[in-house]
Design a protein around this motif. Structure first.
Motif, mmCIF file in Angstrom:
data_model
loop_
_atom_site.group_PDB
_atom_site.id
_atom_site.type_symbol
_atom_site.label_atom_id
_atom_site.label_comp_id
_atom_site.label_asym_id
_atom_site.label_seq_id
_atom_site.Cartn_x
_atom_site.Cartn_y
_atom_site.Cartn_z
ATOM 1 N N GLY A 1 0.850 -1.090 0.009
ATOM 2 C CA GLY A 1 -0.084 0.081 0.071
ATOM 3 C C GLY A 1 0.864 1.302 -0.212
ATOM 4 N N SER A 2 0.153 2.522 -0.447
ATOM 5 C CA SER A 2 0.870 3.750 -0.194
ATOM 6 C C SER A 2 0.884 4.118 1.169
ATOM 7 N N TRP A 3 2.311 4.512 1.527
ATOM 8 C CA TRP A 3 2.606 4.986 2.840
ATOM 9 C C TRP A 3 1.726 4.408 4.058
ATOM 10 N N PHE A 4 0.964 5.231 4.698
ATOM 11 C CA PHE A 4 0.050 4.662 5.769
ATOM 12 C C PHE A 4 -1.166 4.018 5.484
ATOM 13 N N GLU A 5 -1.573 3.983 4.173
ATOM 14 C CA GLU A 5 -2.504 3.148 3.553
ATOM 15 C C GLU A 5 -2.400 1.731 3.863
ATOM 16 N N ALA A 6 -1.229 1.365 4.028
ATOM 17 C CA ALA A 6 -0.819 -0.234 4.056
ATOM 18 C C ALA A 6 -1.138 -0.448 5.729
ATOM 19 N N GLN A 7 -1.402 0.456 6.343
ATOM 20 C CA GLN A 7 -1.458 0.153 7.948
ATOM 21 C C GLN A 7 -2.855 -0.442 8.215
ATOM 22 N N ALA B 1 -6.061 -1.194 10.717
ATOM 23 C CA ALA B 1 -6.435 -0.348 11.735
ATOM 24 C C ALA B 1 -6.031 -0.907 13.079
ATOM 25 N N ALA B 2 -5.896 -2.071 13.436
ATOM 26 C CA ALA B 2 -5.501 -2.871 14.450
ATOM 27 C C ALA B 2 -3.859 -3.009 14.985
ATOM 28 N N ALA B 3 -3.300 -2.447 13.931
ATOM 29 C CA ALA B 3 -1.736 -2.643 13.873
ATOM 30 C C ALA B 3 -1.092 -2.306 15.088
ATOM 31 N N GLY B 4 -1.698 -0.930 15.659
ATOM 32 C CA GLY B 4 -1.068 -0.433 17.186
ATOM 33 C C GLY B 4 -0.154 0.738 16.732
ATOM 34 N N HIS B 5 0.531 1.284 17.658
ATOM 35 C CA HIS B 5 1.633 2.220 17.303
ATOM 36 C C HIS B 5 3.076 1.497 17.411
ATOM 37 N N PHE B 6 3.919 2.630 16.952
ATOM 38 C CA PHE B 6 5.295 2.144 16.703
ATOM 39 C C PHE B 6 6.254 3.063 17.412
ATOM 40 N N ASP B 7 7.493 2.381 17.644
ATOM 41 C CA ASP B 7 8.470 3.130 18.502
ATOM 42 C C ASP B 7 9.185 4.132 17.106
ATOM 43 N N ILE B 8 9.441 3.405 15.977
ATOM 44 C CA ILE B 8 10.313 4.264 15.014
ATOM 45 C C ILE B 8 9.402 3.976 13.485
ATOM 46 N N LEU B 9 9.503 4.844 12.929
ATOM 47 C CA LEU B 9 8.921 4.701 11.427
ATOM 48 C C LEU B 9 10.040 5.493 10.761
ATOM 49 N N LEU B 10 10.506 4.727 9.763
ATOM 50 C CA LEU B 10 11.721 5.120 8.928
ATOM 51 C C LEU B 10 11.497 4.877 7.587
ATOM 52 N N SER B 11 12.116 5.690 6.790
ATOM 53 C CA SER B 11 11.829 5.711 5.354
ATOM 54 C C SER B 11 12.894 6.385 4.513
ATOM 55 N N HIS C 1 6.414 13.513 -0.523
ATOM 56 C CA HIS C 1 6.135 12.317 0.265
ATOM 57 C C HIS C 1 7.005 12.594 1.581
ATOM 58 N N ILE C 2 7.813 13.430 1.768
ATOM 59 C CA ILE C 2 8.109 13.682 3.117
ATOM 60 C C ILE C 2 7.352 14.165 4.084
ATOM 61 N N ARG C 3 6.318 15.207 3.232
ATOM 62 C CA ARG C 3 5.470 16.027 4.062
ATOM 63 C C ARG C 3 4.270 14.924 4.332
ATOM 64 N N THR C 4 3.706 14.182 3.387
ATOM 65 C CA THR C 4 2.876 13.124 3.856
ATOM 66 C C THR C 4 3.510 11.921 4.986
ATOM 67 N N LEU C 5 4.615 11.925 4.925
ATOM 68 C CA LEU C 5 5.155 10.928 6.001
ATOM 69 C C LEU C 5 5.279 11.500 7.465
ATOM 70 N N ALA D 1 3.131 14.048 8.157
ATOM 71 C CA ALA D 1 1.941 14.326 8.638
ATOM 72 C C ALA D 1 1.169 13.150 9.378
ATOM 73 N N GLY D 2 1.468 12.040 8.635
ATOM 74 C CA GLY D 2 0.827 10.709 9.053
ATOM 75 C C GLY D 2 1.487 10.271 10.149
ATOM 76 N N ALA D 3 2.671 10.470 10.218
ATOM 77 C CA ALA D 3 3.584 9.675 11.402
ATOM 78 C C ALA D 3 3.043 10.022 12.724
ATOM 79 N N VAL D 4 2.562 11.281 13.172
ATOM 80 C CA VAL D 4 1.867 11.460 14.367
ATOM 81 C C VAL D 4 0.757 10.611 14.707
#
Length: 277
Positions: free
Chosen positions: A164-170, A172-182, A216-220, A222-225
């Protein structure tokens, strides 16, 4: 470059291939199934007739500019050999800084998500360096994911994959992450480097956003929060001249401790920020 119609010796072929010696040697080893030591000890033997045409065809493709990694089918990253194909970016040493930054900040039993994984070099390396961690990798390209999954299986890494495209691959039940990297596409449209060297052969959508290089950096950012734990980190690779802009984007999205890390050449390469506790 013209070759004799009858096979040369290995050493003669290396001298007449028109390639840097290391590149010629790697093509010889791959095509003829030799180790480096065997090639040295058997340098006076003739190149087998069965491999002659294929070897010269590979050499011609390399002289035409095709990336050596695509011709060999692999590239080393963080001390491991990763399969690559024209469906993925070729892993580069600069990206090892992104991996090291993540490993330094990943807590015991932490969760990390590599967005836009490509060959899987980051995700697989993280999973192997930190087997206590839960690692997730996603990509928009199913062809790229297939390469990443093969690398994970070959190297024995446990990874959750998603398409999936960025956070669309997530889910709903996956929870939260300590690190997002790209390592997202960050080259600006029209940059002359896109028409030079290996970049001419790599997938364009993995190199540029066809805009200012920051979309894409703006998308990441904004969505990372929404997907990071409190105190979690977002880490992004970017171009040498994009450090100030990326720091500004992270600050606008309320990240703290925002900083840019240099690569071995001293150029801005990785910007990271921490979500407030």
């Amino acid at each position: 470059m013209m070759f004799h119609t009858s096979p040369l010796t290995y050493e003669q072929w290396l001298r007449q291939s028109g390639l840097p010696r290391l590149e010629g040697r790697l093509l010889l080893q791959a095509c003829c199934g030799l180790s480096h030591a065997q090639l040295i000890s058997r340098g006076g033997e003739a190149v087998p007739a069965a491999q002659w045409a294929d070897l010269n065809a590979l050499a011609q493709r390399r002289r035409n500019g095709e990336p050596l990694a695509y011709l060999l089918g692999w590239r080393e990253f963080y001390g491991r050999r990763f399969r690559v194909s024209p469906a993925v970016l070729i892993p580069r040493p600069e990206t090892e800084h992104l991996l090291e930054a993540a490993l330094e900040r990943l807590p015991a039993g932490g969760r990390v998500w590599d967005l836009g994984t490509g060959s899987g070099a980051l995700a697989v390396s993280a999973a192997l360096e930190r087997p206590d961690a839960a690692v997730r990798a996603s990509d928009l390209s199913r062809e790229a994911l297939a390469v990443a999954q093969e690398n994970a299986e070959t190297l024995g890494a446990r990874i959750e994959f998603a398409c999936g495209s960025w956070f669309e691959a997530q889910p709903a039940a996956a929870g939260h992450f300590d690190i997002l990297l790209s390592n997202p596409p960050y080259i600006e449209q029209g940059d002359p480097h896109l028409q030079q060297g290996d970049l001419r052969f790599e997938p364009a959508a993995a190199l540029t956003d066809f805009g200012d290089g920051l979309a894409h950096i703006r998308t990441l950012a904004a969505g990372a929060v929404r997907h990071l734990k409190a105190g979690g980190w977002l880490m992004l690779e970017h171009g040498w001249n994009q450090g100030p802009a990326v720091r500004g984007i992270l600050a606008e999205n309320r990240f703290q401790d925002v900083a840019t890390l240099p690569d071995l050449a001293g150029l801005d390469r990785i910007t990271l920020g921490r979500l407030p506790d």
